[in-house]
Design a protein around this motif. Structure first.
Motif, PDB file in Angstrom:
ATOM      1  N   VAL A 501      15.970   7.499  -9.561  1.00  0.00           N
ATOM      2  CA  VAL A 501      16.311   8.478  -8.537  1.00  0.00           C
ATOM      3  C   VAL A 501      17.782   8.833  -8.727  1.00  0.00           C
ATOM      4  O   VAL A 501      18.657   7.964  -8.718  1.00  0.00           O
ATOM      5  N   VAL A 502      18.051  10.130  -8.962  1.00  0.00           N
ATOM      6  CA  VAL A 502      19.413  10.587  -9.232  1.00  0.00           C
ATOM      7  C   VAL A 502      19.777  11.725  -8.285  1.00  0.00           C
ATOM      8  O   VAL A 502      18.903  12.407  -7.741  1.00  0.00           O
ATOM      9  N   ASP A 503      21.053  11.904  -8.108  1.00  0.00           N
ATOM     10  CA  ASP A 503      21.564  13.029  -7.305  1.00  0.00           C
ATOM     11  C   ASP A 503      21.746  14.213  -8.239  1.00  0.00           C
ATOM     12  O   ASP A 503      22.590  14.185  -9.141  1.00  0.00           O
ATOM     13  N   ASN A 504      20.948  15.248  -8.038  1.00  0.00           N
ATOM     14  CA  ASN A 504      21.034  16.421  -8.912  1.00  0.00           C
ATOM     15  C   ASN A 504      21.935  17.517  -8.352  1.00  0.00           C
ATOM     16  O   ASN A 504      21.905  18.659  -8.812  1.00  0.00           O
ATOM     17  N   GLY A 505      22.745  17.169  -7.361  1.00  0.00           N
ATOM     18  CA  GLY A 505      23.650  18.138  -6.759  1.00  0.00           C
ATOM     19  C   GLY A 505      23.080  18.809  -5.545  1.00  0.00           C
ATOM     20  O   GLY A 505      23.816  19.306  -4.689  1.00  0.00           O
ATOM     21  N   GLY A 506      21.733  18.807  -5.451  1.00  0.00           N
ATOM     22  CA  GLY A 506      21.097  19.410  -4.287  1.00  0.00           C
ATOM     23  C   GLY A 506      20.284  18.407  -3.504  1.00  0.00           C
ATOM     24  O   GLY A 506      19.424  18.777  -2.705  1.00  0.00           O
ATOM     25  N   GLY A 507      20.536  17.127  -3.778  1.00  0.00           N
ATOM     26  CA  GLY A 507      19.766  16.068  -3.137  1.00  0.00           C
ATOM     27  C   GLY A 507      19.208  15.120  -4.182  1.00  0.00           C
ATOM     28  O   GLY A 507      19.463  15.266  -5.381  1.00  0.00           O
ATOM     29  N   ASN A 508      18.472  14.137  -3.737  1.00  0.00           N
ATOM     30  CA  ASN A 508      17.897  13.165  -4.666  1.00  0.00           C
ATOM     31  C   ASN A 508      16.678  13.732  -5.389  1.00  0.00           C
ATOM     32  O   ASN A 508      15.880  14.470  -4.813  1.00  0.00           O
ATOM     33  N   ALA A 509      16.559  13.367  -6.665  1.00  0.00           N
ATOM     34  CA  ALA A 509      15.447  13.838  -7.482  1.00  0.00           C
ATOM     35  C   ALA A 509      14.998  12.709  -8.406  1.00  0.00           C
ATOM     36  O   ALA A 509      15.731  11.747  -8.635  1.00  0.00           O
ATOM     37  N   LEU A 510      13.802  12.842  -8.928  1.00  0.00           N
ATOM     38  CA  LEU A 510      13.249  11.839  -9.836  1.00  0.00           C
ATOM     39  C   LEU A 510      13.554  12.230 -11.273  1.00  0.00           C
ATOM     40  O   LEU A 510      13.235  13.333 -11.718  1.00  0.00           O
ATOM     41  N   GLN A 511      14.186  11.320 -12.000  1.00  0.00           N
ATOM     42  CA  GLN A 511      14.486  11.534 -13.422  1.00  0.00           C
ATOM     43  C   GLN A 511      13.552  10.661 -14.249  1.00  0.00           C
ATOM     44  O   GLN A 511      13.349   9.489 -13.945  1.00  0.00           O
ATOM     45  N   ILE A 512      12.976  11.233 -15.310  1.00  0.00           N
ATOM     46  CA  ILE A 512      12.033  10.518 -16.169  1.00  0.00           C
ATOM     47  C   ILE A 512      12.681  10.250 -17.526  1.00  0.00           C
ATOM     48  O   ILE A 512      13.021  11.186 -18.255  1.00  0.00           O
ATOM     49  N   ASN A 513      12.858   8.960 -17.840  1.00  0.00           N
ATOM     50  CA  ASN A 513      13.409   8.542 -19.133  1.00  0.00           C
ATOM     51  C   ASN A 513      12.251   8.096 -20.023  1.00  0.00           C
ATOM     52  O   ASN A 513      12.026   6.899 -20.234  1.00  0.00           O
ATOM     53  N   ALA A 514      11.514   9.070 -20.550  1.00  0.00           N
ATOM     54  CA  ALA A 514      10.277   8.772 -21.277  1.00  0.00           C
ATOM     55  C   ALA A 514      10.513   7.932 -22.525  1.00  0.00           C
ATOM     56  O   ALA A 514       9.590   7.255 -23.004  1.00  0.00           O
ATOM     57  N   GLN A 515      11.726   7.948 -23.047  1.00  0.00           N
ATOM     58  CA  GLN A 515      12.037   7.177 -24.246  1.00  0.00           C
ATOM     59  C   GLN A 515      11.780   5.686 -24.035  1.00  0.00           C
ATOM     60  O   GLN A 515      11.466   4.960 -24.973  1.00  0.00           O
ATOM     61  N   ASN A 516      11.895   5.219 -22.786  1.00  0.00           N
ATOM     62  CA  ASN A 516      11.738   3.790 -22.491  1.00  0.00           C
ATOM     63  C   ASN A 516      10.291   3.347 -22.320  1.00  0.00           C
ATOM     64  O   ASN A 516      10.029   2.155 -22.198  1.00  0.00           O
ATOM     65  N   CYS A 517       9.349   4.264 -22.294  1.00  0.00           N
ATOM     66  CA  CYS A 517       7.982   3.972 -21.860  1.00  0.00           C
ATOM     67  C   CYS A 517       7.290   2.940 -22.750  1.00  0.00           C
ATOM     68  O   CYS A 517       7.221   3.095 -23.967  1.00  0.00           O
TER      69      CYS A 517
END
Length: 548
Positions: A501-517
């Motif tokens: 969960v990251v702050d994208n400047g407009g609120g919290n958003a879900l970030q997907i780091n698919a490289q780690n899967c």
């Protein structure tokens, strides 16, 4: 136009079920002097790269498939010498249950501690010696259908596609593999199996499937502490009454042991992190006594299907069949799925060979397979353990364990009732406002570690410039629903740090780091909104387990 290759049988997945099916098909073809062509496609970079299991292996199926497996050098060399079942009452104390109080399926005399990845590598050698073609590094990305709706085969994924969906300089188009019968042995929650179950209504008469997340580490330990063949299973702490599961600790050969935790994915506390529960588990004296002074050499995670016979879908359909954990053949009462997966593959192979031998090359395999299945020890074993998982879910660890002791030890699994559990795992999660916060201790770098350090030990890698294989059906759901209501559980239930969960400047958003899967499929199972869709990435990507 994609290149097309034709086979009698195409098998998706070089796991124990798929490879056993391939071997049995070729054995039958040689016995009957029939020529058949069999192909196995495997998304891992090599056979065994994506295989992860405890593993205690019951040799019943391998005895049938290769009676001379010892002479052939199968990697089953560490037999179980001692069996313990522990209840951890808190972070310091434990109780060892007397063997007379342990449900019979949990006894491991005659079984072997092994690397399932290495067993699959050995099975692949036997399959190739019999004439099977195996294609590692090729992901089965799509099911192909005939005009009448029956399965025609599969298409492998394109290689060299950029994030924007456009071909790059490394582009190579996928191939179509057509077959008279296609067998799907993708493992738990296979994305093609999931499609087939929905398309053909294979689970319409079944109970809801249930899952656990299994995490495992391999450790080099002090030779003076090594007890080859010692098997320890346990339950209780650190999981509370709202989260089921248990741990395992097996002493293998070469002064190594494997340690792991399985967390049932029907847990209710949205703040629970299975990975962090596993890390603090290792500080309990019963585990720490072996790990202190040792070094961790590998880590991995995988979901397991544990619904048993009640949740088993119909395994056959027009043009193909589901194998092993793709259907859910694991025997949760034994905490074992290798022998049952292998037997399912052998039964499917015998079914398909009978049909090919009678020039039946299309249509449903239902009647032939159902008869073989119902007459097999696989059905008998799954039927006798059908209440094990539902009892634990309905009554809790202690009362459910008592029920299972009576059912298994007194009645041999033949109590005249079948318990049902039809609440899907994702529906059990409570909102953040109804969940007790959990504070996890900081990893000490000696017994406990962080997610990224752990993922490094899994040798996970994906080609960076490719479309993300983890897609959101609705991109607004995380910020509008999962984050405010559930405090976005994906950041915790994923054992590899894929979701943040990251702050994208407009609120919290879900970030997907698919490289780690790690390809564990937990997100596809546990997301409370069922908004995450797992599909295969480019072939060869993902973990590269050496001997898990």
């Amino acid at each position: 136009m994609r290149e097309v290759m034709d086979f009698d049988v195409v098998i998706v997945g070089a796991g124990p079920s798929g490879l056993s099916a391939a071997c049995r098909l070729m054995q039958l073809s040689k016995q009957e002097n029939q020529q058949i062509s069999v192909c196995v496609v495997e998304k891992g970079s090599e056979v065994g790269a994506h295989i992860l299991s405890g593993a205690i292996i019951e040799p019943r199926a391998i005895d049938e498939l290769f009676p001379d497996w010892r002479t052939l050098g199968a990697p089953l060399t560490t037999s179980v010498t001692e069996d313990r079942l522990l209840f951890l009452s808190d972070n310091k104390k434990s109780i060892t249950l007397p063997q007379v109080a342990v449900p019979k399926p949990l006894h491991n005399q005659g079984n072997y501690i092994a690397s399932l990845g290495n067993v699959c590598r050995w099975l692949a050698e036997q399959a190739e010696a019999l004439g099977v073609e195996i294609f590692p590094g090729f992901a089965a990305a799509e099911v192909l259908y005939h005009e009448d709706g029956s399965v025609k085969g599969i298409a492998t994924g394109d290689m060299g596609v950029s994030k924007d969906g456009q071909p790059n300089s490394q582009y190579m188009q996928g191939m179509e593999l057509h077959a008279k019968f296609t067998l799907f042995g993708e493992g738990c929650r296979g994305h093609l199996g999931k499609e087939l179950i929905h398309k053909f209504g294979l689970a319409d008469e079944s109970d809801a499937q249930h899952y656990g997340l299994g995490m495992k580490e391999i450790w080099d330990i002090n030779p003076e502490l090594h007890r080859p063949g010692l098997v320890v299973h346990g339950f209780g702490w650190p999981l509370d009454k709202n989260a089921g599961g248990g741990f395992f600790l097996y002493h293998t050969d070469n002064h190594q042991l494997v340690v792991g935790l399985i967390v049932d994915l029907n847990y209710s506390n949205t703040h629970l992190s299975p990975f962090d529960e596993f890390q603090r588990l290792k500080h309990h004296p019963q585990l720490a006594q072996y790990l202190k002074g040792g070094s961790r050499v590998s880590y991995g995670a995988r979901a397991i299907a544990k619904g048993g016979l009640n949740a088993l879908p119909v395994m056959s359909f027009a043009g193909g069949m589901l194998l092993g954990c793709n259907a859910g053949t694991l025997n949760v009462a034994k905490i074992k799925g290798t022998h049952t997966a292998m037997k399912s593959g052998m039964l499917c192979a015998e079914t398909v060979f009978d049909l090919l031998n009678n020039d039946v090359t299309s249509g449903s395999t239902d009647a032939v397979f159902e008869a073989k299945f119902k007459q097999s020890w696989l059905y008998e074993e799954l039927h006798s353990s059908r209440n094990f998982g539902p009892a634990l879910h309905k009554y809790g660890t202690l009362a459910g364990g008592g029920f299972n002791y009576i059912d298994q030890n007194w009645f041999g699994g033949k109590l005249p009732l079948s318990l049902r559990d039809n609440i899907e795992d994702h529906a059990c999660l409570l909102p953040s406002s109804e969940s007790k916060p959990i504070t996890y201790p900081k990893p000490d770098g000696i017994l406990s570690f962080d997610k990224l350090t752990s993922v490094f030990l899994s040798n996970t890698n994906h080609e960076e410039d490719q479309p993300c294989h983890l897609s959101l059906l609705d991109h607004s759901v995380p910020s509008k629903h999962n984050i405010p209501i559930f405090d976005e559980p994906a950041a915790r239930y994923c054992p590899a740090g894929v979701y943040e969960v990251v702050d994208n400047g407009g609120g919290n958003a879900l970030q997907i780091n698919a490289q780690n899967c790690l390809h564990c499929k937990t997100c596809d199972i546990k997301d409370p909104s069922q908004n995450i869709r797992w599909t295969v990435p480019e072939g060869g990507g993902g973990p590269s387990y050496p001997n898990m």
